[in-house]
Design an enzyme around this catalytic site. Structure first.
Site, PDB file in Angstrom:
ATOM      1  N   GLU A 132      18.846  16.116   3.800  1.00  0.00           N
ATOM      2  CA  GLU A 132      17.864  15.154   3.279  1.00  0.00           C
ATOM      3  C   GLU A 132      18.429  14.234   2.176  1.00  0.00           C
ATOM      4  N   TYR A 187      20.168  15.205  -0.548  1.00  0.00           N
ATOM      5  CA  TYR A 187      20.290  15.807  -1.884  1.00  0.00           C
ATOM      6  C   TYR A 187      21.763  16.100  -2.190  1.00  0.00           C
ATOM      7  N   ARG A 234      20.445  24.733   5.097  1.00  0.00           N
ATOM      8  CA  ARG A 234      19.796  23.577   5.746  1.00  0.00           C
ATOM      9  C   ARG A 234      20.834  22.482   5.890  1.00  0.00           C
ATOM     10  N   HIS A 239      16.289  10.936   2.595  1.00  0.00           N
ATOM     11  CA  HIS A 239      15.027  10.333   2.147  1.00  0.00           C
ATOM     12  C   HIS A 239      15.098   8.804   2.122  1.00  0.00           C
ATOM     13  N   GLN A 287      -1.139  12.266   3.908  1.00  0.00           N
ATOM     14  CA  GLN A 287      -2.026  11.688   2.900  1.00  0.00           C
ATOM     15  C   GLN A 287      -2.315  12.610   1.716  1.00  0.00           C
TER      16      GLN A 287
HETATM   17  P1  FAD Z   1     -18.132   8.233   9.763  1.00  0.00           P
HETATM   18  O1  FAD Z   1     -16.856   8.654  10.353  1.00  0.00           O
HETATM   19  O2  FAD Z   1     -18.466   6.797   9.768  1.00  0.00           O
HETATM   20  O3  FAD Z   1     -19.298   9.063  10.465  1.00  0.00           O
HETATM   21  C1  FAD Z   1     -20.654   8.803  10.269  1.00  0.00           C
HETATM   22  C2  FAD Z   1     -21.464   9.359  11.421  1.00  0.00           C
HETATM   23  O4  FAD Z   1     -22.836   9.236  11.118  1.00  0.00           O
HETATM   24  C3  FAD Z   1     -21.241   8.622  12.722  1.00  0.00           C
HETATM   25  O5  FAD Z   1     -20.879   9.546  13.751  1.00  0.00           O
HETATM   26  C4  FAD Z   1     -22.599   7.973  13.020  1.00  0.00           C
HETATM   27  O6  FAD Z   1     -22.884   7.925  14.420  1.00  0.00           O
HETATM   28  C5  FAD Z   1     -23.554   8.905  12.302  1.00  0.00           C
HETATM   29  N1  FAD Z   1     -24.834   8.291  11.903  1.00  0.00           N
HETATM   30  C6  FAD Z   1     -25.015   7.217  11.094  1.00  0.00           C
HETATM   31  N2  FAD Z   1     -26.338   7.001  10.910  1.00  0.00           N
HETATM   32  C7  FAD Z   1     -26.983   7.959  11.609  1.00  0.00           C
HETATM   33  C8  FAD Z   1     -28.343   8.277  11.787  1.00  0.00           C
HETATM   34  N3  FAD Z   1     -29.321   7.600  11.213  1.00  0.00           N
HETATM   35  N4  FAD Z   1     -28.669   9.309  12.591  1.00  0.00           N
HETATM   36  C9  FAD Z   1     -27.693  10.045  13.193  1.00  0.00           C
HETATM   37  N5  FAD Z   1     -26.400   9.788  13.034  1.00  0.00           N
HETATM   38  C10 FAD Z   1     -26.043   8.773  12.250  1.00  0.00           C
HETATM   39  N6  FAD Z   1      -8.822   7.720   7.491  1.00  0.00           N
HETATM   40  C11 FAD Z   1      -7.775   8.402   7.066  1.00  0.00           C
HETATM   41  O7  FAD Z   1      -7.894   9.163   6.109  1.00  0.00           O
HETATM   42  N7  FAD Z   1      -6.565   8.292   7.665  1.00  0.00           N
HETATM   43  C12 FAD Z   1      -6.372   7.484   8.715  1.00  0.00           C
HETATM   44  O8  FAD Z   1      -5.263   7.411   9.235  1.00  0.00           O
HETATM   45  C13 FAD Z   1      -7.468   6.750   9.203  1.00  0.00           C
HETATM   46  N8  FAD Z   1      -7.312   5.908  10.238  1.00  0.00           N
HETATM   47  C14 FAD Z   1      -8.391   5.220  10.682  1.00  0.00           C
HETATM   48  C15 FAD Z   1      -8.217   4.357  11.751  1.00  0.00           C
HETATM   49  C16 FAD Z   1      -9.293   3.637  12.242  1.00  0.00           C
HETATM   50  C17 FAD Z   1      -9.080   2.705  13.383  1.00  0.00           C
HETATM   51  C18 FAD Z   1     -10.569   3.795  11.650  1.00  0.00           C
HETATM   52  C19 FAD Z   1     -11.744   3.044  12.178  1.00  0.00           C
HETATM   53  C20 FAD Z   1     -10.742   4.640  10.569  1.00  0.00           C
HETATM   54  C21 FAD Z   1      -9.648   5.339  10.072  1.00  0.00           C
HETATM   55  N9  FAD Z   1      -9.758   6.187   8.974  1.00  0.00           N
HETATM   56  C22 FAD Z   1      -8.703   6.895   8.544  1.00  0.00           C
HETATM   57  C23 FAD Z   1     -11.002   6.258   8.205  1.00  0.00           C
HETATM   58  C24 FAD Z   1     -11.801   7.514   8.519  1.00  0.00           C
HETATM   59  O9  FAD Z   1     -12.030   7.614   9.890  1.00  0.00           O
HETATM   60  C25 FAD Z   1     -13.115   7.444   7.727  1.00  0.00           C
HETATM   61  O10 FAD Z   1     -12.807   7.426   6.367  1.00  0.00           O
HETATM   62  C26 FAD Z   1     -14.005   8.632   8.019  1.00  0.00           C
HETATM   63  O11 FAD Z   1     -14.327   8.690   9.378  1.00  0.00           O
HETATM   64  C27 FAD Z   1     -15.304   8.550   7.210  1.00  0.00           C
HETATM   65  O12 FAD Z   1     -16.038   9.698   7.481  1.00  0.00           O
HETATM   66  P2  FAD Z   1     -17.613   9.790   7.323  1.00  0.00           P
HETATM   67  O13 FAD Z   1     -17.971  11.125   7.860  1.00  0.00           O
HETATM   68  O14 FAD Z   1     -18.001   9.471   5.938  1.00  0.00           O
HETATM   69  O15 FAD Z   1     -18.241   8.646   8.233  1.00  0.00           O
HETATM   70  P1  NAP Z   2      -9.409  -1.665   3.208  1.00  0.00           P
HETATM   71  O1  NAP Z   2      -8.164  -0.861   3.149  1.00  0.00           O
HETATM   72  O2  NAP Z   2     -10.254  -1.743   2.026  1.00  0.00           O
HETATM   73  O3  NAP Z   2      -8.979  -3.130   3.664  1.00  0.00           O
HETATM   74  C1  NAP Z   2      -9.877  -4.158   3.840  1.00  0.00           C
HETATM   75  C2  NAP Z   2      -9.143  -5.478   4.018  1.00  0.00           C
HETATM   76  O4  NAP Z   2     -10.096  -6.501   4.190  1.00  0.00           O
HETATM   77  C3  NAP Z   2      -8.262  -5.870   2.868  1.00  0.00           C
HETATM   78  O5  NAP Z   2      -7.088  -6.478   3.398  1.00  0.00           O
HETATM   79  C4  NAP Z   2      -9.096  -6.900   2.108  1.00  0.00           C
HETATM   80  O6  NAP Z   2      -8.148  -7.673   1.480  1.00  0.00           O
HETATM   81  C5  NAP Z   2      -9.925  -7.538   3.229  1.00  0.00           C
HETATM   82  N1  NAP Z   2     -11.260  -7.972   2.801  1.00  0.00           N
HETATM   83  C6  NAP Z   2     -12.163  -7.292   2.061  1.00  0.00           C
HETATM   84  N2  NAP Z   2     -13.301  -8.011   1.914  1.00  0.00           N
HETATM   85  C7  NAP Z   2     -13.128  -9.156   2.603  1.00  0.00           C
HETATM   86  C8  NAP Z   2     -13.942 -10.301   2.832  1.00  0.00           C
HETATM   87  N3  NAP Z   2     -15.161 -10.386   2.319  1.00  0.00           N
HETATM   88  N4  NAP Z   2     -13.448 -11.302   3.564  1.00  0.00           N
HETATM   89  C9  NAP Z   2     -12.203 -11.226   4.093  1.00  0.00           C
HETATM   90  N5  NAP Z   2     -11.373 -10.166   3.908  1.00  0.00           N
HETATM   91  C10 NAP Z   2     -11.851  -9.149   3.163  1.00  0.00           C
HETATM   92  O7  NAP Z   2     -10.330  -1.126   4.381  1.00  0.00           O
HETATM   93  P2  NAP Z   2     -10.029  -0.738   5.891  1.00  0.00           P
HETATM   94  O8  NAP Z   2      -8.800  -1.355   6.421  1.00  0.00           O
HETATM   95  O9  NAP Z   2     -11.320  -1.023   6.573  1.00  0.00           O
HETATM   96  O10 NAP Z   2      -9.828   0.809   5.848  1.00  0.00           O
HETATM   97  C11 NAP Z   2     -10.901   1.656   5.453  1.00  0.00           C
HETATM   98  C12 NAP Z   2     -10.351   2.923   4.914  1.00  0.00           C
HETATM   99  O11 NAP Z   2      -9.823   3.703   5.973  1.00  0.00           O
HETATM  100  C13 NAP Z   2      -9.236   2.653   3.938  1.00  0.00           C
HETATM  101  O12 NAP Z   2      -9.677   2.856   2.620  1.00  0.00           O
HETATM  102  C14 NAP Z   2      -8.153   3.589   4.324  1.00  0.00           C
HETATM  103  O13 NAP Z   2      -7.914   4.537   3.307  1.00  0.00           O
HETATM  104  C15 NAP Z   2      -8.647   4.324   5.552  1.00  0.00           C
HETATM  105  N6  NAP Z   2      -7.594   4.205   6.538  1.00  0.00           N
HETATM  106  C16 NAP Z   2      -6.438   4.823   6.273  1.00  0.00           C
HETATM  107  C17 NAP Z   2      -5.421   4.693   7.149  1.00  0.00           C
HETATM  108  C18 NAP Z   2      -4.130   5.393   6.894  1.00  0.00           C
HETATM  109  O14 NAP Z   2      -3.215   5.267   7.673  1.00  0.00           O
HETATM  110  N7  NAP Z   2      -3.994   6.151   5.854  1.00  0.00           N
HETATM  111  C19 NAP Z   2      -5.557   3.931   8.270  1.00  0.00           C
HETATM  112  C20 NAP Z   2      -6.751   3.300   8.517  1.00  0.00           C
HETATM  113  C21 NAP Z   2      -7.757   3.434   7.609  1.00  0.00           C
HETATM  114  P3  NAP Z   2      -8.389  -9.145   0.894  1.00  0.00           P
HETATM  115  O15 NAP Z   2      -9.633  -9.005   0.087  1.00  0.00           O
HETATM  116  O16 NAP Z   2      -7.172  -9.429   0.099  1.00  0.00           O
HETATM  117  O17 NAP Z   2      -8.479 -10.040   2.065  1.00  0.00           O
HETATM  118 FE1  SF4 Z   3      -0.203  16.898   5.199  1.00  0.00          FE
HETATM  119 FE2  SF4 Z   3      -2.471  18.004   5.996  1.00  0.00          FE
HETATM  120 FE3  SF4 Z   3      -1.889  15.499   6.741  1.00  0.00          FE
HETATM  121 FE4  SF4 Z   3      -0.568  17.623   7.748  1.00  0.00          FE
HETATM  122  S1  SF4 Z   3      -2.733  17.119   8.019  1.00  0.00           S
HETATM  123  S2  SF4 Z   3       0.345  15.754   6.997  1.00  0.00           S
HETATM  124  S3  SF4 Z   3      -0.468  18.954   5.986  1.00  0.00           S
HETATM  125  S4  SF4 Z   3      -2.250  16.212   4.665  1.00  0.00           S
END
Ligand code: FAD
Ligand code: NAP
Ligand code: SF4
Length: 672
Positions: free
Chosen positions: A165, A167, A215, A253, A340
């Site tokens: 890695e 080191y 390692r 790294h 994460q």
């Molecule tokens: P949600 O996942 O939004 O779930 C809410 C649920 O509530 C839904 O199933 C909805 O149907 C239900 N619901 C809402 N209102 C009602 C109602 N009135 N009655 C019954 N059901 C209802 N996060 C990461 O940490 N790492 C990532 O790599 C990552 N990648 C992502 C990639 C994409 C493309 C997207 C879209 C998101 C990603 N996220 C990632 C974000 C992550 O998925 C969200 O932060 C997470 O799902 C939020 O969880 P939650 O339970 O708060 O809400």
């Molecule tokens: P986000 O990370 O907050 O990004 C939102 C983007 O939209 C930013 O580029 C922001 O930058 C822009 N934006 C915000 N308000 C806007 C407006 N009114 N008009 C135009 N642009 C606007 O949110 P997200 O991409 O929706 O992701 C949601 C969450 O999911 C994130 O917080 C992230 O942690 C999680 N997630 C994580 C991963 C991962 O790989 N770890 C992957 C996907 C999602 P500007 O304001 O500069 O334009």
């Molecule tokens: Fe790390 Fe847990 Fe994500 Fe695996 S799932 S990479 S152990 S945070």
């Protein structure tokens, strides 16, 4: 027998390991303070109970110069032994075995006392190391030997010498970092001497009945690393010097090839270890992106290695080996390789945990204990927050109803799992599906929860986990049907043209860009294609295993835009953001910061960038501009006088990720 190769014993001569599972070294942040060793002992004991064959601690420095960071974990004085005894006693009490990793960071040390074979700063630390004198080299070898002896006295079953890695030991071995012309540098044989002397003198000091894992960097992935014949020579010399096991190290790294993130194919580097099979007689361990028993079993059955190392998968599920052995692989809480909560935390000097298992490294604080009073509880929303909350509540003995309007559980994870390289999100959903059954949560799908529905049953508690909705953005033309949001693309599968502008360059904007430019199937499902795209030479004919990267042509022309100045993607996570940026760069995605969105019409998206107007000739615009909390139900319930607990995106949408959603859901459930 399930997974017969994985669960066959391994005879090391003086000791027989019960299976082929090595819990690889993983820094948790608990190694650095003596007062945290009680927590670390509980963490390791839980994993020993889970049935892992052999564990390795996070890296412990043999001296102050070898620190990874100031006041990091160190074993160099007799009085340091007491804290380590807590770990070894706890593990042995559970019938487990544990080795301590000796890690000298060399020029990767994040402090001004760092040393190295030559005075060459690393690209990932701000400190220039001091060159070790010849006496300094001898002293450093003695530090390793003393550290190993103290580890044996503290009750460890062995040590792992960290030789990969990038080191210190790796720095001696590679021409890139070793420009000495004394007996410790010059040609390849002299550069290896430091590593060989450490193993040889350690073996002499600790005796035969003590495990020494070495390692070994088998694929440096940086310019000026080793070539394959040198690696084979080193492995043979390390075996002759007295090592019991050779473990695989992949990439320094500072390498610009991803080695452990979720888009790396599962078991994607086992072929490297396989090349060494037959060259040495001692057991070989392979590593990187092995997270499920079928992958591990296939690697062993194919003769690619004698053991598999998993670090993060055992953070995610301490009972992984037991579940696999019992034929319950579908109940494993799979590591999704997101980094994460583990590596990203460690890089921020925070205690590690796990996105899918917030109890990891918090076992003494986050306890799931039986409820004193059984309640009837409704959880609305089966996204990550609601799933974690509902299953933890039910595990504690509450009667839980989980309601979601969708026809499947998972919330936004159902969109995340479609992103190329994020296939592992399927596993989390599979895990929760089984956990809902095992904990006897009553699941009601395709049901919109409203005030009347929740009032109709006499719930003691109501948890709102209704998540988020995509933020809408208005500009002239934004109501055109060709202006979509990420749900139109990922959930409704709307057809998208050959040229696309993405508004918003956060995590979702990057993910959608990857979805639009990658040719299916995902490169993460094919090792040969993935190595070609990242420039890894599978023939190992090239030094360091590097060759010209040959990314496939993108399937679309994409512009990724953000309003704020600066480089898009700068706020992505530390250990994974660079991979996303590099992926999109290789696919010719054009990224602009400081953008104003003027209008959309038949010519495309009109924008102003750095004061200059331009038209992006796109067929579609996809808005990924963050999210708003979905709180309407919570507000209505509060107005109706019903007390609610709000978690996940419904609580706070800004900076929401699944790590917070799952942690918040679990923590709330432990308190009700
Ligand atoms: P949600 O996942 O939004 O779930 C809410 C649920 O509530 C839904 O199933 C909805 O149907 C239900 N619901 C809402 N209102 C009602 C109602 N009135 N009655 C019954 N059901 C209802 N996060 C990461 O940490 N790492 C990532 O790599 C990552 N990648 C992502 C990639 C994409 C493309 C997207 C879209 C998101 C990603 N996220 C990632 C974000 C992550 O998925 C969200 O932060 C997470 O799902 C939020 O969880 P939650 O339970 O708060 O809400
Ligand atoms: P986000 O990370 O907050 O990004 C939102 C983007 O939209 C930013 O580029 C922001 O930058 C822009 N934006 C915000 N308000 C806007 C407006 N009114 N008009 C135009 N642009 C606007 O949110 P997200 O991409 O929706 O992701 C949601 C969450 O999911 C994130 O917080 C992230 O942690 C999680 N997630 C994580 C991963 C991962 O790989 N770890 C992957 C996907 C999602 P500007 O304001 O500069 O334009
Ligand atoms: Fe790390 Fe847990 Fe994500 Fe695996 S799932 S990479 S152990 S945070």
């Amino acid at each position: 027998m399930n997974y017969p190769n994985l669960f066959s014993p391994l005879d090391l001569g003086h000791v027989t390991l019960p299976n082929r599972i090595l819990m690889g070294s993983m820094h948790t942040g608990l190694e650095d303070k003596a007062s945290d060793f009680d927590k670390l002992a509980v963490y390791f004991a839980e994993r020993a109970r889970g049935g892992v064959g052999l564990m390795v601690t996070g890296g412990i420095a043999p001296s102050i110069q070898g620190w990874l960071k100031p006041f990091g974990g160190r074993l160099s004085m007799p009085w340091h032994k007491a804290r380590h005894r807590k770990l070894t006693h706890a593990v042995h009490a559970e019938g487990g075995r544990i080795c301590m990793q000796i890690l000298h960071a060399g020029r990767y040390g994040y402090h001004p006392l760092s040393v190295a074979p030559s005075k060459i700063k690393s690209p990932i630390t701000p400190f220039t190391p001091r060159t070790l004198s010849s006496r300094g080299v001898e002293r450093t070898i003695a530090d390793f030997v003393r550290c190993a002896t103290l580890a044996r006295d503290a009750g460890y079953d062995g040590i792992e010498v960290m030789g990969s890695e990038g080191y210190l030991i790796n720095q001696f071995i590679a021409e890139r970092t070793n420009q000495r012309n004394d007996v410790w540098g010059g040609d390849a044989i002299r550069r290896m001497r430091f590593a060989i002397e450490i193993v040889r003198r350690t073996r002499e000091a600790v005796g035969r009945d003590f495990i020494i894992i070495y390692r070994l960097s088998m694929l440096d992935l940086v310019e000026g690393g080793q070539d394959w014949s040198e690696i084979v020579t080193l492995a043979k010399a390390i075996e002759a010097a007295g090592a019991s096991i050779i473990n695989t190290g992949i990439g320094w790294h500072e390498a610009r090839v991803p080695t452990i993130v979720t888009s790396v194919p599962r078991g994607g580097f086992a072929w490297v270890t396989k090349k060494l099979k037959g060259e040495i007689a001692i057991p070989l361990v392979t590593t990187n992106r092995i997270n499920m028993p079928d992958v591990a079993e296939r690697i062993l059955a194919d003769g690619q290695a004698d053991m598999v190392s998993m670090a993060r998968p055992l953070l995610a599920d301490s009972q992984w080996p037991r579940k696999a052995a019992a034929g319950n692989a579908e109940r494993i809480n799979t590591c999704i390789a997101c980094n994460q909560a583990c590596l990203d935390h460690v890089f921020q000097n925070r205690r590690a945990s796990c996105l899918v298992n917030p109890r990891a490294c918090h076992e003494t604080e986050l306890k799931i204990e039986p409820a004193t009073h059984r309640k009837r509880i409704a959880v609305v929303g089966a996204g990550p927050a609601g799933l974690a909350c509902a299953t933890t509540l039910a595990e504690r003995g509450h009667s839980v109803t989980l309601i979601d309007q969708a026809n499947e559980i998972g919330g936004q994870f159902n969109y995340a799992k479609q992103i190329p390289g994020k296939e592992e999100f399927h596993e989390t959903l599979r895990y929760f599906r089984h956990r809902l059954i095992d904990t006897q949560v009553e699941v009601q799908l395709q049901k919109v929860a409203d005030v009347a529905l929740l009032q109709a049953v006499d719930y003691d508690e109501v948890v709102i986990a209704t998540g988020v909705s995509p933020r809408t953005v208005s500009f002239p033309g934004s109501d055109d049907p060709r202006v979509l949001n990420y749900l139109d693309v990922l959930a409704k599968q709307r057809t998208v043209g050959a040229r696309v502008a993405i508004i918003g360059a956060g995590g979702i904007g990057f993910d959608v860009a990857e979805f639009l430019v990658e040719n299916p199937p995902s490169p993460a499902t094919n090792v040969v294609r993935w190595t070609r795209e990242w420039g890894v030479d599978m023939s190992l004919a090239q030094r360091s295993g590097l060759q010209l990267a040959r990314p496939e042509a993108p399937s679309r022309e994409v512009w990724l835009l953000q309003r704020s100045e600066g480089r898009p993607g700068a706020r992505l996570n530390k250990t994974t953001g660079w991979v996303h940026r590099a992926t999109l760069k290789a696919k010719h995605v054009i990224m602009f910061g400081g953008v104003r969105y003027d209008r959309f019409d038949d010519f495309g998206l009109h924008v102003t960038v750095e004061g200059k107007s331009q038209i992006l000739p796109v067929d579609h615009v996809v808005i990924c501009a963050g999210q708003e909390p979905r709180r309407q139900l919570a507000d209505e319930l509060i107005a109706a006088g019903i007390k609610v607990h709000i978690i996940g995106g419904a609580d706070v949408a800004a900076e929401l990720d699944a790590k917070r959603a799952i942690s918040q859901g679990t923590r709330l459930a432990c308190t009700l």
